[in-house]
Design a protein around this motif. Structure first.
Motif, short mmCIF file in Angstrom:
data_model
loop_
_atom_site.label_atom_id
_atom_site.label_comp_id
_atom_site.label_asym_id
_atom_site.label_seq_id
_atom_site.Cartn_x
_atom_site.Cartn_y
_atom_site.Cartn_z
N GLY A 280 18.45 27.12 37.34
CA GLY A 280 17.52 26.99 38.47
C GLY A 280 16.82 25.65 38.59
N ILE A 281 17.24 24.66 37.82
CA ILE A 281 16.62 23.32 37.93
C ILE A 281 17.45 22.46 38.88
CG2 ILE A 281 16.04 21.21 36.67
CD1 ILE A 281 15.44 23.02 34.24
N ALA A 282 16.77 21.82 39.83
CA ALA A 282 17.48 21.05 40.87
C ALA A 282 17.88 19.69 40.32
CB ALA A 282 16.58 20.91 42.10
N ALA A 283 18.88 19.72 39.47
CA ALA A 283 19.40 18.47 38.89
C ALA A 283 20.65 18.03 39.66
CB ALA A 283 19.73 18.68 37.42
N GLY A 284 20.89 16.74 39.66
CA GLY A 284 22.09 16.19 40.30
C GLY A 284 22.75 15.19 39.37
N TYR A 285 23.93 14.73 39.78
CA TYR A 285 24.75 13.87 38.91
C TYR A 285 25.23 12.67 39.72
CZ TYR A 285 29.43 12.80 36.93
OH TYR A 285 30.56 12.19 36.47
N PHE A 286 25.07 11.47 39.15
CA PHE A 286 25.60 10.26 39.79
C PHE A 286 26.28 9.42 38.74
CE2 PHE A 286 25.49 5.84 41.08
CZ PHE A 286 25.91 5.89 42.42
N ARG A 287 27.49 9.01 39.06
CA ARG A 287 28.24 8.17 38.12
C ARG A 287 28.81 6.96 38.86
NH1 ARG A 287 33.94 7.64 35.83
NH2 ARG A 287 34.72 9.19 37.28
N PRO A 288 28.36 5.75 38.52
CA PRO A 288 29.04 4.58 39.05
C PRO A 288 30.40 4.44 38.37
CG PRO A 288 27.35 3.91 37.48
CD PRO A 288 27.27 5.40 37.59
N GLU B 81 33.98 -2.60 49.74
CA GLU B 81 35.32 -2.00 49.67
C GLU B 81 35.68 -1.60 48.24
OE1 GLU B 81 37.17 -5.20 52.55
OE2 GLU B 81 38.66 -4.50 51.11
N ILE B 82 35.18 -2.37 47.30
CA ILE B 82 35.59 -2.15 45.90
C ILE B 82 34.75 -1.06 45.23
CG2 ILE B 82 35.77 -3.28 43.63
CD1 ILE B 82 36.21 -5.94 45.13
N GLU B 83 33.49 -0.97 45.63
CA GLU B 83 32.55 -0.05 44.96
C GLU B 83 33.06 1.39 44.97
OE1 GLU B 83 28.76 -2.70 46.30
OE2 GLU B 83 28.79 -0.60 46.96
N GLU B 84 32.89 2.04 43.82
CA GLU B 84 33.28 3.46 43.72
C GLU B 84 32.24 4.19 42.88
OE1 GLU B 84 37.34 4.56 42.78
OE2 GLU B 84 38.00 2.54 43.30
N TYR B 85 32.03 5.44 43.21
CA TYR B 85 31.07 6.26 42.47
C TYR B 85 31.45 7.72 42.66
CZ TYR B 85 29.11 7.13 47.07
OH TYR B 85 28.97 7.50 48.37
N THR C 68 32.50 1.82 39.51
CA THR C 68 32.46 0.36 39.37
C THR C 68 31.07 -0.02 38.89
OG1 THR C 68 31.91 0.23 41.74
CG2 THR C 68 34.20 -0.23 41.14
N LEU C 69 31.03 -0.65 37.73
CA LEU C 69 29.74 -1.15 37.23
C LEU C 69 29.46 -2.53 37.82
CD1 LEU C 69 29.92 -0.09 33.48
CD2 LEU C 69 28.85 1.10 35.39
N ARG C 70 30.52 -3.18 38.23
CA ARG C 70 30.42 -4.49 38.89
C ARG C 70 31.53 -4.53 39.91
NH1 ARG C 70 27.59 -7.99 40.79
NH2 ARG C 70 28.05 -10.16 40.52
#
Lengths: 255, 371
Positions: free
Chosen positions: B284-292, B247-251, B294-296
């Motif tokens: 043209g490079i298939a890059a994506g982005y992920f950001r946590p 429930e707490i996790e966010e990204y 909540t680190l904990r």
């Protein structure tokens, strides 16, 4: 020994007999405090904080709200409660390590800020729970696990005189006294005065309690009382320290 | 006495530290306990100017140990209390937060990271991740929100009070020196107008009623006689934590669906990462982005799902692998490889990230950690 007969109403029966060693002074100090709480009828308003060390065994001693804290940190926890809820009567209860060594900055600063709390410090001249090491209050020449040949000034300095220090810092704002478990009636009066000082909103109150530790002193009953009543009081003078001359009560005053 | 610090919504242009002070007011914080340390000082400066207008209080303590423990006292007494610190102050704050973790005291701490180790610089780093997530003599049962903008500093400071009081774990807002000191536009608002229900605090001690008649005395401790007794209590806390972690996790993600390489970053570095991924996509490079966010608790499940689909993760951070460790643990056993662009104590630009990804795509960089 000048005793009080009855068990305080605010003592928690379920946790009696208590967990302190036979002959320990904590029970007597807590008895005097319990009777003071009863007489002032403040059981529902008190938050009692205890430290790490032997004092933590008081975490379920009373039927008053109690929080056991970390070593040396009871003063700020109680100060934090009092700042947030000024109607609470905050009592921080600790040993000589908690108040004069690891928590000394908190004692000094709580006194200088005139926090409206009551700090009670049990002085038994050693670290009891950790097995009898030197404390700031260990007397010169006294043998402990870390001063096996006796404390010397060269190595460890002079024993801390806490009430005198607090008095110097807090001045007229504070009520400061040194009592002893050898005179619990007087000790109870000191506690009453300290709590009344807090209740009246006057400011900081501090009581050092000379107390016994036969386990680590390795003393029998007679030698325990002899050390407490004769040796400790030579260096640690019993009486009210932080009050005006007119209010002053000396240790030797008749009952 | 005014009680509502913010009526409706307002566009403002503020420093991050000022934002935190406003957010704490909006969240209903009653008292701040603090000790000066750069770069979080202005949180106290603004708080001490604003607080009396809204009937709130402040105590300047003798050190961070005291600031942390007085904060715990405030929380125990049933008010929303908080503190803020940085760097070596964060180190000292770990002791009270260990107590908060063990005794389930809903304390809120704002961290504006500075360079470490030791005193180091007073400006910026992301080097307080490990300490903030796991710094105590406990199991790291905390909540740590890593913010990337002033808007998030406002949103997550308010949220931190709700999270802390709802779940009763110490809750941190992890900003940094750049966020603390720079100025940017954001909207501040009365949380209730946006449907954010503020969680009410409750006293742990001095509850209403008479002891022995209508209530029991509180006996709060974190001392135990036997290892088994401790194990039982901690096991309960761990169960509680794991039950609510989801429930707490966010990204936050972007361009993740068909990505072959995903840039993982947190905090302000993710702003550069997002810009880099946009540039890479344009070329043209298939890059994506992920950001946590909540680190904990770390959003393990979500990152793992991504790692199972992509070839490679690039961790970018202003620290020497503190986020990278969290990522490694999260995706352990998946086929994606992990590379790091690790710059302890300094900022990261989008151009560097673009260059790093381009290098990795050409196989020139054999560094990083590969499985």
């Amino acid at each position: 020994m000048n005793s009080l007969a009855q068990m305080p109403r605010c003592w928690r029966l379920a946790s009696k007999p208590h967990k302190f060693c036979p002959g320990c002074g904590h029970g007597l100090a807590l008895k005097a405090l319990g009777i003071a709480i009863d007489e002032l009828n403040i059981q529902n308003k008190v938050v009692f904080g205890c430290d790490i060390g032997c004092s933590l065994l008081a975490w379920d001693f009373f039927d008053v709200d109690t929080v056991q804290t970390h070593h040396g940190r009871t003063t700020p926890v109680i100060a934090g409660i009092k700042r947030a809820r000024p109607e609470v009567i905050g009592i921080a209860y600790m040993g000589d390590g908690g108040g004069y060594a690891i928590g000394s900055q908190h004692l000094v600063n709580a006194a200088s800020r005139n926090e409206k709390i009551t700090v009670i410090l049990i002085n038994n001249t050693n670290y009891g729970m950790t097995g009898g090491q030197m404390a700031p209050t260990t007397l010169l020449g006294q043998k402990t696990e870390t001063t096996p040949y006796g404390r010397t000034v060269e190595e460890a300095g002079f024993p801390t005189q806490g009430p005198e220090m607090v008095k110097a810092i807090a001045g007229e704002n504070a009520y400061v006294a040194r009592g002893t478990v050898a005179n619990v009636r007087q000790l109870k009066r000191f506690f009453l005065r300290a709590l009344e000082h807090q209740i009246a909103g006057k400011g900081f109150s501090f009581i050092e309690v000379l107390s016994s530790c036969p386990t680590n002193w390795r003393t029998n009953a007679r030698d325990t009382w002899k050390f407490l009543e004769e040796e400790m009081t030579k260096y640690f003078k019993v009486g009210e320290i932080g009050v005006t001359a007119a209010e002053k009560e000396v240790a030797a005053c008749p009952e | 006495m005014l009680r509502k610090p913010i009526e409706g919504e307002k566009k403002v242009f503020m420093t991050g530290n000022e934002v935190v002070a406003w957010a704490a007011l909006a969240a209903g914080a009653e008292i701040m306990y603090g000790y000066p340390i750069t770069p979080q000082n202005e949180i106290m400066h603004y708080w001490t100017r604003l607080a009396p207008r809204f009937g709130r209080k402040f105590l300047q303590t003798e050190d961070e140990l005291s600031a942390g423990f007085t904060t715990l006292g405030g929380v125990l007494s049933g008010v929303k209390a908080f503190t803020a610190t940085a760097g070596p102050g964060n180190t000292l704050m770990q002791e009270p937060m260990s107590m908060a973790e063990m005794m389930r005291i809903p304390s809120v701490v704002i961290i504006q990271q500075r360079g470490g180790p030791s005193t180091a610089t007073v400006i910026y780093s992301q080097q307080e991740v490990t300490m903030t997530c796991f710094g105590g003599n406990g199991e790291g049962l905390r909540v740590v929100y890593s913010t990337a903008s002033h808007q998030e500093l406002f949103d997550y400071t308010i949220k931190a009070f709700n999270t802390a009081w709802k779940y009763r774990f110490p809750t941190f807002v992890l900003g940094d020196g750049y966020q603390a000191k720079m100025r940017e536009p954001l909207e501040i608002y009365d949380p209730e107008l946006r449907g954010i229900q503020l969680v009410d605090p409750e006293p742990y001690v001095v509850r209403p009623g008479i002891i022995g008649i209508d209530r029991e005395a509180a006996h709060l401790r974190n001392t135990y006689n036997t290892e088994e007794e401790l194990y039982e209590v901690i096991s309960g806390h761990i169960r509680d934590y794991e039950a609510v972690a989801g429930e707490i996790e966010e990204y936050e993600t972007w361009a993740i669906e068909d990505a072959e390489i995903v840039v993982v970053s947190h905090g302000v570095v993710s702003r550069a990462a997002r810009m880099a991924v946009e540039e890479l996509r344009a070329s043209g490079i298939a890059a994506g982005y992920f950001r946590p966010i909540t680190l904990r608790p770390f959003p393990v499940k979500h990152l793992r799902e991504i790692a199972d689909r992509v070839k490679e993760l690039l961790v970018v951070e202003s620290a020497y692998g503190q986020l990278q460790k969290l990522v490694q643990i999260a995706i352990y056993g998946s086929n994606a490889s992990i590379s790091g662009h690790l710059k302890p104590g300094v900022g990261v630009t989008a151009a560097e990230i673009v260059a790093k990804v381009t290098e990795l795509r050409h196989g020139k960089d054999k560094g990083g950690i590969r499985k």
